[in-house]
Write a protein that holds these residues in place. Structure first.
Motif, PDB file in Angstrom:
ATOM      1  N   TRP A   1     -48.114 -49.704 -15.912  1.00 23.41           N
ATOM      2  CA  TRP A   1     -47.769 -49.720 -14.487  1.00 23.41           C
ATOM      3  C   TRP A   1     -47.432 -51.149 -14.037  1.00 23.41           C
ATOM      4  N   ILE A   2     -48.260 -52.112 -14.487  1.00 21.37           N
ATOM      5  CA  ILE A   2     -48.005 -53.507 -14.114  1.00 21.37           C
ATOM      6  C   ILE A   2     -46.620 -53.936 -14.592  1.00 21.37           C
ATOM      7  N   VAL A   3     -46.278 -53.561 -15.827  1.00 22.59           N
ATOM      8  CA  VAL A   3     -44.962 -53.933 -16.355  1.00 22.59           C
ATOM      9  C   VAL A   3     -43.864 -53.359 -15.466  1.00 22.59           C
ATOM     10  N   ALA A   4     -44.036 -52.092 -15.080  1.00 22.95           N
ATOM     11  CA  ALA A   4     -43.013 -51.453 -14.241  1.00 22.95           C
ATOM     12  C   ALA A   4     -42.902 -52.142 -12.886  1.00 22.95           C
TER      13      ALA A   4
ATOM     14  N   ILE B   1     -42.817 -45.531  -8.355  1.00 24.44           N
ATOM     15  CA  ILE B   1     -43.867 -44.812  -9.090  1.00 24.44           C
ATOM     16  C   ILE B   1     -43.699 -43.303  -8.900  1.00 24.44           C
ATOM     17  N   ASP B   2     -42.961 -42.909  -7.841  1.00 23.77           N
ATOM     18  CA  ASP B   2     -42.773 -41.482  -7.591  1.00 23.77           C
ATOM     19  C   ASP B   2     -42.118 -40.760  -8.776  1.00 23.77           C
ATOM     20  N   TRP B   3     -41.286 -41.455  -9.541  1.00 20.46           N
ATOM     21  CA  TRP B   3     -40.707 -40.815 -10.730  1.00 20.46           C
ATOM     22  C   TRP B   3     -41.812 -40.365 -11.668  1.00 20.46           C
ATOM     23  N   THR B   4     -42.742 -41.286 -11.910  1.00 14.80           N
ATOM     24  CA  THR B   4     -43.826 -40.939 -12.837  1.00 14.80           C
ATOM     25  C   THR B   4     -44.759 -39.908 -12.215  1.00 14.80           C
ATOM     26  N   VAL B   5     -44.958 -40.008 -10.905  1.00 17.97           N
ATOM     27  CA  VAL B   5     -45.768 -38.989 -10.235  1.00 17.97           C
ATOM     28  C   VAL B   5     -45.170 -37.610 -10.500  1.00 17.97           C
ATOM     29  N   THR B   6     -43.841 -37.536 -10.388  1.00 16.97           N
ATOM     30  CA  THR B   6     -43.159 -36.263 -10.636  1.00 16.97           C
ATOM     31  C   THR B   6     -43.382 -35.788 -12.076  1.00 16.97           C
ATOM     32  N   MET B   7     -43.241 -36.722 -13.021  1.00 13.80           N
ATOM     33  CA  MET B   7     -43.457 -36.344 -14.428  1.00 13.80           C
ATOM     34  C   MET B   7     -44.880 -35.831 -14.633  1.00 13.80           C
TER      35      MET B   7
ATOM     36  N   ALA C   1     -48.267 -38.655 -23.178  1.00 15.37           N
ATOM     37  CA  ALA C   1     -49.630 -38.385 -22.715  1.00 15.37           C
ATOM     38  C   ALA C   1     -50.249 -37.203 -23.453  1.00 15.37           C
ATOM     39  N   GLY C   2     -49.438 -36.176 -23.698  1.00 18.01           N
ATOM     40  CA  GLY C   2     -49.990 -34.954 -24.282  1.00 18.01           C
ATOM     41  C   GLY C   2     -50.146 -35.025 -25.786  1.00 18.01           C
ATOM     42  N   TYR C   3     -49.257 -35.726 -26.456  1.00 18.79           N
ATOM     43  CA  TYR C   3     -49.309 -35.741 -27.918  1.00 18.79           C
ATOM     44  C   TYR C   3     -49.734 -37.083 -28.494  1.00 18.79           C
ATOM     45  N   ALA C   4     -49.234 -38.189 -27.917  1.00 22.95           N
ATOM     46  CA  ALA C   4     -49.535 -39.493 -28.507  1.00 22.95           C
ATOM     47  C   ALA C   4     -50.754 -40.163 -27.880  1.00 22.95           C
ATOM     48  N   GLY C   5     -51.322 -39.518 -26.840  1.00 15.79           N
ATOM     49  CA  GLY C   5     -52.493 -40.106 -26.206  1.00 15.79           C
ATOM     50  C   GLY C   5     -52.193 -41.376 -25.419  1.00 15.79           C
ATOM     51  N   LEU C   6     -50.943 -41.550 -25.006  1.00 11.10           N
ATOM     52  CA  LEU C   6     -50.565 -42.723 -24.225  1.00 11.10           C
ATOM     53  C   LEU C   6     -50.284 -42.288 -22.791  1.00 11.10           C
ATOM     54  N   VAL C   7     -51.283 -42.416 -21.922  1.00 11.09           N
ATOM     55  CA  VAL C   7     -51.065 -42.025 -20.529  1.00 11.09           C
ATOM     56  C   VAL C   7     -50.349 -43.172 -19.836  1.00 11.09           C
ATOM     57  N   SER C   8     -49.028 -43.054 -19.743  1.00 11.68           N
ATOM     58  CA  SER C   8     -48.235 -44.138 -19.164  1.00 11.68           C
ATOM     59  C   SER C   8     -47.970 -43.873 -17.693  1.00 11.68           C
ATOM     60  N   LEU C   9     -48.141 -44.891 -16.873  1.00 14.08           N
ATOM     61  CA  LEU C   9     -47.718 -44.793 -15.483  1.00 14.08           C
ATOM     62  C   LEU C   9     -46.556 -45.750 -15.228  1.00 14.08           C
ATOM     63  N   GLY C  10     -45.840 -46.077 -16.296  1.00 15.01           N
ATOM     64  CA  GLY C  10     -44.749 -47.030 -16.166  1.00 15.01           C
ATOM     65  C   GLY C  10     -43.403 -46.456 -16.577  1.00 15.01           C
ATOM     66  N   GLN C  11     -43.323 -45.116 -16.660  1.00 13.56           N
ATOM     67  CA  GLN C  11     -42.068 -44.512 -17.120  1.00 13.56           C
ATOM     68  C   GLN C  11     -40.912 -44.769 -16.172  1.00 13.56           C
ATOM     69  N   GLN C  12     -41.247 -45.044 -14.889  1.00 14.20           N
ATOM     70  CA  GLN C  12     -40.176 -45.304 -13.921  1.00 14.20           C
ATOM     71  C   GLN C  12     -39.358 -46.521 -14.312  1.00 14.20           C
ATOM     72  N   MET C  13     -39.926 -47.410 -15.130  1.00 18.57           N
ATOM     73  CA  MET C  13     -39.131 -48.587 -15.494  1.00 18.57           C
ATOM     74  C   MET C  13     -37.929 -48.185 -16.336  1.00 18.57           C
ATOM     75  N   PHE C  14     -38.053 -47.125 -17.122  1.00 19.43           N
ATOM     76  CA  PHE C  14     -36.909 -46.700 -17.934  1.00 19.43           C
ATOM     77  C   PHE C  14     -35.868 -45.987 -17.080  1.00 19.43           C
ATOM     78  N   ILE C  15     -36.355 -45.281 -16.050  1.00 13.90           N
ATOM     79  CA  ILE C  15     -35.406 -44.697 -15.094  1.00 13.90           C
ATOM     80  C   ILE C  15     -34.600 -45.818 -14.453  1.00 13.90           C
ATOM     81  N   GLY C  16     -35.308 -46.845 -14.017  1.00 17.21           N
ATOM     82  CA  GLY C  16     -34.665 -47.964 -13.340  1.00 17.21           C
ATOM     83  C   GLY C  16     -33.734 -48.731 -14.266  1.00 17.21           C
ATOM     84  N   ILE C  17     -34.235 -49.065 -15.457  1.00 16.67           N
ATOM     85  CA  ILE C  17     -33.404 -49.845 -16.381  1.00 16.67           C
ATOM     86  C   ILE C  17     -32.186 -49.026 -16.807  1.00 16.67           C
ATOM     87  N   GLY C  18     -32.412 -47.740 -17.089  1.00 18.21           N
ATOM     88  CA  GLY C  18     -31.298 -46.868 -17.471  1.00 18.21           C
ATOM     89  C   GLY C  18     -30.250 -46.826 -16.370  1.00 18.21           C
ATOM     90  N   GLY C  19     -30.722 -46.624 -15.152  1.00 16.14           N
ATOM     91  CA  GLY C  19     -29.816 -46.553 -14.015  1.00 16.14           C
ATOM     92  C   GLY C  19     -29.049 -47.854 -13.825  1.00 16.14           C
TER      93      GLY C  19
END
Lengths: 243, 330, 289
Positions: B118-121, B234-240, B51-69
């Motif tokens: 977000w939809i993907v997540a 979504i709370d993961w991304t909210v935290t980020m 979001a800060g450098y690449a200009g990609l405001v993602s609300l789907g980062q929780q999917m990587f938390i989930g997939i990683g887990g």
């Protein structure tokens, strides 16, 4: 000119964009019922001045008073409600609305809304071309017609002062002539007009009083008919004297 | 406060030594807090990179938390492989997923990307709750993490936290990184300069998936349990978002500071169950409105303000220079 | 065969409900270029308000809806005036994040006040079938949803296209400075626009509450439905939301028929993503208006 009072007064106006100063102590007096012109090239600060009058820019210091009321730094829509409006450079029309709707929008303010039919009718009689196309989308208009619609829209707001920024920009001479004729009619109906132009000769011809701006300052002013055109031109082009 | 380079390096090394030796002197509670700080720091850094450098405001980062887990869970639990295999596989699975996901969502820009991610997540969450292989919505117990001591966990979190900072730092200081900065400041110009925007954005997205996935894997490994509604929340991304916004978006220090604030605030808010997310949301909102550059931005503005005023006092006498000479000529 | 016809009918009827869910989002996007990420949570908030008033206080669903709309209008006016308008000139990201903040606050406030349990708003019609032949049945609740959905979209289109108020909204969307120069306080217009959108969201909230169970974290699900409807029907096109809603309903019901009900929602999401990828301007996008 001394027989009429001033309606719009600009006093020692300074405007900055960050570190860059765009206007230096600009003072002007727009007399009621007259056509006043501001002449200047690109970068002379005239658009900055207009934007500041209209509340789009905020002044660093100085004041703008309309009928003795300080309007500097007010919100644009409030300034319009107080009786000044502008037909800005480029397009201010609503492209995806019809001509009629564009004009009706001019009557947005309560005092105009009550008389909207009458005011729109007045605009149509001033610009008959627009009446013919009243049901068409504004995006289909030609450059000259857009300019007319922009002015017509401003007139429907029933202002005390109408500011016309670069109304001849990019238009054919025949059309420019026509538009200036309309300006004259508007003024004859009692509206105070502030013209802003790059073209020296035309401005002097169509105005009662003129201000010449160079690099953010007023460098010359006077009754339009009495200002020597050559001197204005040299001031304008920055030859010797003011560069 | 300006430090020259040797002092900066010395301070960094000193901090690193203190952090490395923490298991020697810190209490268990203290170390647990730092584990959380480092894990969240890595997630925050990655959201900030997007979001800060690449200009990609993602609300789907929780999917990587989930997939990683889930990768860790499946590798270690379903296949009974050692936990380090799970931790190695998880980030790569996430990166692969990110690569596939990028095909649709990199066609979207701005707000569309945001909601698209977000939809993907959300789709991923639903997919996992409908997937018999991962036991639907019931979740998994991950027992592999039980062998880890507190020190092990701490060192893993430390590596992840410091590593994420280094990754962002290197990304910004190398040729690749310059591309990112140019891209954020002016897409049109950098396009002309020949920076391959798409590739750079994609790289950022893949890096963020890699590290966020690793953090998600570690988080669930330490927790010993995974369940789709929590893992893909979504709370993961909210935290980020909270950490980055409050710390300072577009700065490396921001997410570091944000992680400290978040974890300590969360510890404190444990006494008030139910209100913590509410308060985080409210704080983030206030920060966006009043200090859009976050705490680090505020500090920079402070120091920047001084610099600015110095520059002004040098410049001030010069300012009227030109117009004055103009009037002198008259 | 009848089962497919049944799915098609139910899908179309569901589409009417989806249209009300999406129409407010479409309006806000069309006028303000703002993706209202709190749209779903505002809807669920309205569901809770209506439930509270209908079941605890006034005992009448219509009166409850009316009170809810008034409350939601006040709330949205405050949100727009004190939060969004302060950042709307700074580009899309701050507004988006502000709305995200609002959505988190609403969701967690609901959890705090009402708990995370499932709720419904009782609806006598939901169990009554209007048509009840051996092969095909039409649920009264779904039919009412559809009719209300179409009505809301039409009324909103009428307001925007035919009234002076709607004209000033369109003018603001078309040329903000141009409108401001005619004395239109465009930030005020933005606030009214959000109010209109939230009024439709309140109606959607009632219908959702009567048709499905809801709980505080269902907001994002309806946000995504709304976004999907808007994307499929074309961003900013009010009439398009009807088409978008019906298509989404059909895709969901038919995929439920073919793959099982568990895949209904995912199929909808995948459909949205496909549309976003191949035709981000929407299937039926043409020149606006």
């Amino acid at each position: 000119m001394s027989d009429t009072g001033s309606i719009l007064k600009i006093d020692n106006l300074n405007v900055h964009y960050g570190d860059f100063q765009a206007l230096y102590d600009v003072s002007m007096e727009i007399k009621k019922g007259r056509v006043t012109s501001i002449i200047g090239s690109n970068g002379s600060g005239k658009t900055t001045l207009l934007n500041t009058v209209m509340g789009i820019n905020k002044p660093t210091s100085g004041s703008i008073t309309l009928n003795d009321k300080d309007i500097s730094g007010m919100r644009t829509s409030k300034i319009v409600a107080d009786g000044v409006t502008m037909s800005p450079e480029g397009s201010s029309i609503f492209e995806d609305m019809t001509i009629k709707e564009n004009l009706l929008m001019g009557a947005y303010l309560p005092h105009a809304r009550k008389r909207k039919t009458e005011l729109v009718e007045k605009a149509f009689s001033l610009f008959p071309d627009l009446r013919e196309k009243s049901g068409q989308l504004a995006s289909l208009l030609s450059g000259g017609q857009r300019q007319m619609l922009s002015i017509a829209k401003a007139i429907v707001t029933d202002p005390q002062v109408i500011i016309c920024d670069e109304i001849s920009l990019g238009l054919a001479p025949v059309i420019i002539k026509d538009i200036y004729k309309k300006i004259k009619e508007i003024n004859a109906a009692g509206m105070t007009v502030l013209l802003v132009e790059q073209e020296v000769k035309r401005s002097l011809k169509h105005s009662d009083y003129s201000y010449i701006m160079v690099k953010g300052r007023v460098v010359m002013e006077g009754v339009s008919g009495e200002l020597p055109e050559e001197e204005v031109s040299s001031a304008y082009f920055g030859i010797n004297k003011y560069a | 406060m300006k430090f020259n380079k040797p002092i900066k390096v010395a301070i960094s090394v000193l901090i690193l030594i203190v952090l490395l030796l923490m298991p020697k002197w810190g209490s268990d509670r203290f170390i647990n807090i730092f584990i959380l700080i480092f894990l969240y720091m890595s997630m925050g850094q990655m959201w900030n990179l997007l979001a800060g450098y690449a200009g990609l405001v993602s609300l789907g980062q929780q999917m990587f938390i989930g997939i990683g887990g889930y990768t860790v869970a499946v590798v270690c639990q379903s296949y009974n492989l050692p936990l380090w295999v799970g931790l190695i596989v998880a980030p790569f699975v996430c990166t692969l997923c990110a690569l596939i996901i990028s095909l649709p969502i990199f066609k979207m820009s701005g707000d569309f990307f945001t909601i698209g991610s977000w939809i993907v997540a959300e789709a991923m969450l639903l997919f996992f709750t409908n997937w018999s292989f991962v036991k639907y919505g019931f979740g998994f117990t991950i027992s592999a993490g039980r062998v880890l001591t507190l020190t092990h966990r701490y060192i893993m979190a430390l590596i992840l936290g410091i590593g994420s900072v280094l990754v962002v730092y290197i990304a910004l200081r190398t040729k690749f990184g310059l591309g990112i900065m140019a891209m954020r400041d002016n897409e049109g110009v950098s396009k002309v300069r020949g920076v391959k925007i798409y590739r750079t954005k994609l790289n950022c997205f893949l890096i963020s998936a890699f590290i966020t996935g690793l953090a998600g894997g570690a988080m669930h490994l330490f927790d010993g349990y995974i369940q789709p509604y929590a893992a893909f929340s979504i709370d993961w991304t909210v935290t980020m978002v909270f950490m980055v916004i409050i710390g300072g978006i577009g700065t490396i220090e921001g997410p570091i500071l944000g992680a400290f604030i978040y974890v300590f605030l969360r510890q404190y808010l444990l006494n008030f169950p139910g209100v913590s997310m509410l308060i985080f949301g409210a704080i983030a909102l206030i920060i966006i409105l009043l200090a859009p550059k976050g705490i680090v931005g505020l500090l920079q503005d402070r120091t920047g303000f001084e610099l600015f005023s110095v520059r002004r006092s040098i410049k001030a006498p010069k300012l009227p220079d030109k117009p004055e000479s103009a009037s002198q000529n008259t | 065969m009848y089962i497919i016809i049944q799915s098609v009918i139910t899908g179309i009827l569901l589409g009417g409900l989806y249209a009300v869910i999406g129409v407010g989002m479409s309006l806000v996007f069309g006028i303000m270029r703002l993706t209202n990420i709190a749209h779903g949570d505002l809807m669920i908030l309205a569901s809770y308000f209506t439930m509270l008033f209908a079941m605890e206080i006034v005992g009448n669903v219509f009166l409850a809806l009316l009170i809810t709309i008034v409350l939601m209008l006040i709330l949205s006016f405050l949100i727009q005036t004190f939060l969004v308008n302060r950042v709307i000139d700074k580009g899309p990201e701050p507004s988006l994040l502000v709305m995200f903040g609002v959505s988190i606050i609403i969701r967690n406030a609901l959890i705090l006040i009402f708990g995370a349990n499932n709720r419904t708003i009782p609806n006598p019609l939901s169990t009554t079938n209007i048509l009840n032949s051996p092969n095909i049945s039409i649920s009264g609740g779904y039919l009412v949803n559809f009719i209300v959905g179409v009505a809301v979209v039409l009324v909103l289109m009428f307001i925007i296209q035919k009234t002076y108020f709607g004209m000033s909204i369109r003018a603001t969307a078309s040329n903000r400075m141009g409108a401001e120069l005619l004395g239109v306080n465009t930030k005020r217009i933005f606030a009214y626009t959000l109010c209109l959108a939230v009024a439709t969201a309140s109606i959607a909230g009632l219908l959702i509450g009567q048709t499905f169970v809801f709980y505080p974290s269902t907001g994002p699900q309806y946000l995504i439905t709304a976004f999907g409807v808007v994307v499929i029907g074309g961003m900013g096109s009010l009439g398009g939301t009807l088409v978008g809603g019906i298509l989404l309903g059909l895709v969901q019901l038919l995929s439920a028929h073919f793959f099982g009900t568990g895949w209904q929602t995912i199929a909808g999401y995948v459909f949205m993503l496909v549309i976003l990828t191949i035709r981000p301007q929407g299937i039926f996008a043409k020149a606006r208006r």
